[in-house]
Scaffold this motif. Structure first.
Motif, mmCIF file in Angstrom:
data_model
loop_
_atom_site.group_PDB
_atom_site.id
_atom_site.type_symbol
_atom_site.label_atom_id
_atom_site.label_comp_id
_atom_site.label_asym_id
_atom_site.label_seq_id
_atom_site.Cartn_x
_atom_site.Cartn_y
_atom_site.Cartn_z
ATOM 1 N N PRO A 119 1.170 -1.439 7.785
ATOM 2 C CA PRO A 119 2.235 -0.181 7.961
ATOM 3 C C PRO A 119 1.724 0.354 10.188
ATOM 4 O O PRO A 119 1.098 0.868 10.542
ATOM 5 C CB PRO A 119 1.522 0.624 7.776
ATOM 6 C CG PRO A 119 1.314 0.165 6.575
ATOM 7 C CD PRO A 119 0.535 -0.928 7.361
ATOM 8 N N GLN A 120 3.309 0.544 10.326
ATOM 9 C CA GLN A 120 3.562 0.701 11.532
ATOM 10 C C GLN A 120 4.995 1.689 12.128
ATOM 11 O O GLN A 120 5.278 1.379 12.957
ATOM 12 C CB GLN A 120 3.432 -0.072 12.936
ATOM 13 C CG GLN A 120 4.084 -0.962 12.423
ATOM 14 C CD GLN A 120 3.453 -2.695 13.526
ATOM 15 O OE1 GLN A 120 2.907 -2.677 14.255
ATOM 16 N NE2 GLN A 120 3.751 -3.402 13.187
ATOM 17 N N GLU A 121 5.638 2.158 11.074
ATOM 18 C CA GLU A 121 6.817 2.710 11.244
ATOM 19 C C GLU A 121 6.994 4.259 11.547
ATOM 20 O O GLU A 121 8.150 4.560 12.343
ATOM 21 C CB GLU A 121 7.060 3.238 9.694
ATOM 22 C CG GLU A 121 7.841 2.295 8.507
ATOM 23 C CD GLU A 121 8.513 0.890 9.336
ATOM 24 O OE1 GLU A 121 9.251 1.491 9.801
ATOM 25 O OE2 GLU A 121 8.184 0.008 9.195
ATOM 26 N N ASN A 122 5.921 5.099 11.685
ATOM 27 C CA ASN A 122 5.619 5.567 12.465
ATOM 28 C C ASN A 122 4.820 6.005 13.773
ATOM 29 O O ASN A 122 3.101 5.281 13.454
ATOM 30 C CB ASN A 122 5.338 7.382 11.807
ATOM 31 C CG ASN A 122 4.441 7.672 10.907
ATOM 32 O OD1 ASN A 122 3.900 7.422 11.417
ATOM 33 N ND2 ASN A 122 5.112 7.166 9.555
ATOM 34 N N PRO A 123 4.528 6.751 14.663
ATOM 35 C CA PRO A 123 3.313 6.599 15.541
ATOM 36 C C PRO A 123 1.762 7.115 14.704
ATOM 37 O O PRO A 123 1.144 6.473 15.508
ATOM 38 C CB PRO A 123 3.669 7.974 16.125
ATOM 39 C CG PRO A 123 5.430 8.259 16.509
ATOM 40 C CD PRO A 123 5.715 7.563 15.010
ATOM 41 N N ARG A 124 2.060 8.120 14.043
ATOM 42 C CA ARG A 124 0.570 8.257 13.257
ATOM 43 C C ARG A 124 0.378 6.650 12.619
ATOM 44 O O ARG A 124 -1.024 6.678 13.022
ATOM 45 C CB ARG A 124 0.435 9.287 12.124
ATOM 46 C CG ARG A 124 -0.394 9.314 11.902
ATOM 47 C CD ARG A 124 -1.393 9.987 12.284
ATOM 48 N NE ARG A 124 -2.642 10.283 11.781
ATOM 49 C CZ ARG A 124 -4.115 10.476 11.692
ATOM 50 N NH1 ARG A 124 -3.749 10.471 13.458
ATOM 51 N NH2 ARG A 124 -4.966 11.032 11.019
ATOM 52 N N ASP A 125 1.228 6.280 11.951
ATOM 53 C CA ASP A 125 0.134 4.576 11.425
ATOM 54 C C ASP A 125 -0.223 4.155 12.118
ATOM 55 O O ASP A 125 -0.923 3.014 12.000
ATOM 56 C CB ASP A 125 1.820 3.863 10.819
ATOM 57 C CG ASP A 125 2.620 4.221 9.468
ATOM 58 O OD1 ASP A 125 1.502 5.693 9.016
ATOM 59 O OD2 ASP A 125 2.891 4.543 8.393
ATOM 60 N N GLN A 126 0.872 4.417 14.277
ATOM 61 C CA GLN A 126 0.611 3.501 15.285
ATOM 62 C C GLN A 126 -0.878 3.486 15.763
ATOM 63 O O GLN A 126 -1.688 2.844 15.683
ATOM 64 C CB GLN A 126 1.342 3.433 15.950
ATOM 65 C CG GLN A 126 3.272 2.599 15.741
ATOM 66 C CD GLN A 126 4.170 3.258 16.808
ATOM 67 O OE1 GLN A 126 4.053 4.136 17.647
ATOM 68 N NE2 GLN A 126 5.622 2.282 16.016
ATOM 69 N N GLN A 127 -1.167 4.546 15.424
ATOM 70 C CA GLN A 127 -2.231 5.049 16.048
ATOM 71 C C GLN A 127 -2.785 4.868 14.961
ATOM 72 O O GLN A 127 -4.584 4.076 15.918
ATOM 73 C CB GLN A 127 -2.418 6.787 15.788
ATOM 74 C CG GLN A 127 -3.230 7.332 16.545
ATOM 75 C CD GLN A 127 -3.375 9.077 16.635
ATOM 76 O OE1 GLN A 127 -2.826 9.231 15.870
ATOM 77 N NE2 GLN A 127 -4.714 9.545 17.464
ATOM 78 N N ILE A 128 -3.407 5.125 13.926
ATOM 79 C CA ILE A 128 -4.638 4.585 12.929
ATOM 80 C C ILE A 128 -5.041 3.230 12.881
ATOM 81 O O ILE A 128 -6.294 2.778 12.968
ATOM 82 C CB ILE A 128 -3.748 5.072 11.794
ATOM 83 C CG1 ILE A 128 -4.879 6.690 10.915
ATOM 84 C CG2 ILE A 128 -4.589 4.610 10.493
ATOM 85 C CD1 ILE A 128 -3.138 7.633 10.073
ATOM 86 N N THR A 180 1.405 -0.989 -0.179
ATOM 87 C CA THR A 180 0.526 -0.012 0.018
ATOM 88 C C THR A 180 0.778 0.971 0.026
ATOM 89 O O THR A 180 2.125 1.002 -0.087
ATOM 90 C CB THR A 180 -0.714 0.087 1.156
ATOM 91 O OG1 THR A 180 -0.345 0.696 2.145
ATOM 92 C CG2 THR A 180 -1.961 -1.116 1.543
ATOM 93 N N ARG A 181 0.363 2.494 -0.262
ATOM 94 C CA ARG A 181 1.552 3.507 0.382
ATOM 95 C C ARG A 181 1.779 4.131 1.433
ATOM 96 O O ARG A 181 2.474 4.187 0.800
ATOM 97 C CB ARG A 181 0.068 4.826 -0.171
ATOM 98 C CG ARG A 181 0.716 6.267 -0.566
ATOM 99 C CD ARG A 181 -0.383 7.121 -0.145
ATOM 100 N NE ARG A 181 0.061 8.606 -0.078
ATOM 101 C CZ ARG A 181 -0.254 9.687 -0.241
ATOM 102 N NH1 ARG A 181 -1.455 9.297 -0.618
ATOM 103 N NH2 ARG A 181 0.030 11.077 -0.422
ATOM 104 N N TYR A 182 1.689 3.229 2.277
ATOM 105 C CA TYR A 182 2.376 3.167 3.081
ATOM 106 C C TYR A 182 3.135 1.911 4.275
ATOM 107 O O TYR A 182 3.430 2.561 4.860
ATOM 108 C CB TYR A 182 1.479 3.125 4.562
ATOM 109 C CG TYR A 182 1.067 4.754 4.487
ATOM 110 C CD1 TYR A 182 1.452 6.286 4.658
ATOM 111 C CD2 TYR A 182 -0.943 5.672 4.231
ATOM 112 C CE1 TYR A 182 0.572 7.394 4.339
ATOM 113 C CE2 TYR A 182 -1.519 6.323 3.424
ATOM 114 C CZ TYR A 182 -0.742 7.862 3.761
ATOM 115 O OH TYR A 182 -0.796 8.631 3.428
ATOM 116 N N GLY A 183 2.767 1.218 3.136
ATOM 117 C CA GLY A 183 3.663 -0.327 3.558
ATOM 118 C C GLY A 183 2.822 -1.389 3.240
ATOM 119 O O GLY A 183 1.944 -1.670 2.990
#
Length: 164
Positions: free
Chosen positions: A109-118, A84-87
């Motif tokens: 996707p869990q590369e950054n805090p925003r990905d983790q939150q979503i 996907t676009r984010y991983g």
């Protein structure tokens, strides 16, 4: 002096309006997601990491060893890794007697805090949807469109490999 008195009420109205609009924008920008979902998500991927570090396509690694038809026994199948676009997103599904009994997001996707939150919010919701629907025909989670699409595609590929 008379003209200054007339401008002052107008200034107050303009400043009050600007403050009201700013307050509304700040209020509407608040996110409703809560962090308790993170604890539930952190325990979900743990069983999948016990098989091997690489989430390969070893469908029988978690199965009970049944080699019969798709409608009998317990089988664990890993779907394709969907970029996907984010991983990448990859899903592992467990089927028992032709019914979906468990769906686990192996990779997301869990590369950054925003990905983790979503994804702390979206992945459990997608899992519940898949278990309820008993198919890959699930709704997209608002705010996690790319993850939802990848999850759906990976789940469908796992289900397709079970049927064929």
């Amino acid at each position: 002096m008379h003209t200054l008195r007339k401008n002052r009420p107008l200034r107050r109205v303009v400043l009050a309006s600007a403050a009201t609009v700013s307050g509304m924008v700040l209020l509407l920008s608040l996110k409703p997601h809560t962090t308790p979902s993170v604890a539930g998500l952190a325990t979900a991927p743990a069983p999948t990491s016990s098989s091997s570090p690489s989430a390969g396509t070893t469908p029988s690694s978690g199965s009970s060893g049944s080699s019969g038809s798709a409608a009998t026994g317990t089988r664990t199948l890993t779907g394709d890794s969907v970029q996907t676009r984010y991983g990448p997103v990859q899903v592992r599904v467990t089927l028992k007697n032709g019914r979906i009994t468990d769906v686990t997001a192996v990779t997301y996707p869990q590369e950054n805090p925003r990905d983790q939150q979503i994804n702390a919010y979206a992945v459990p919701q997608l899992t519940r949807e898949a278990l309820t629907a008993q198919s890959a025909n699930i709704d997209t989670v608002s705010g996690a469109t790319y993850t939802s699409e990848g999850y759906r595609e990976s789940l469908q590929s796992a289900l397709d490999s079970a049927g064929g």
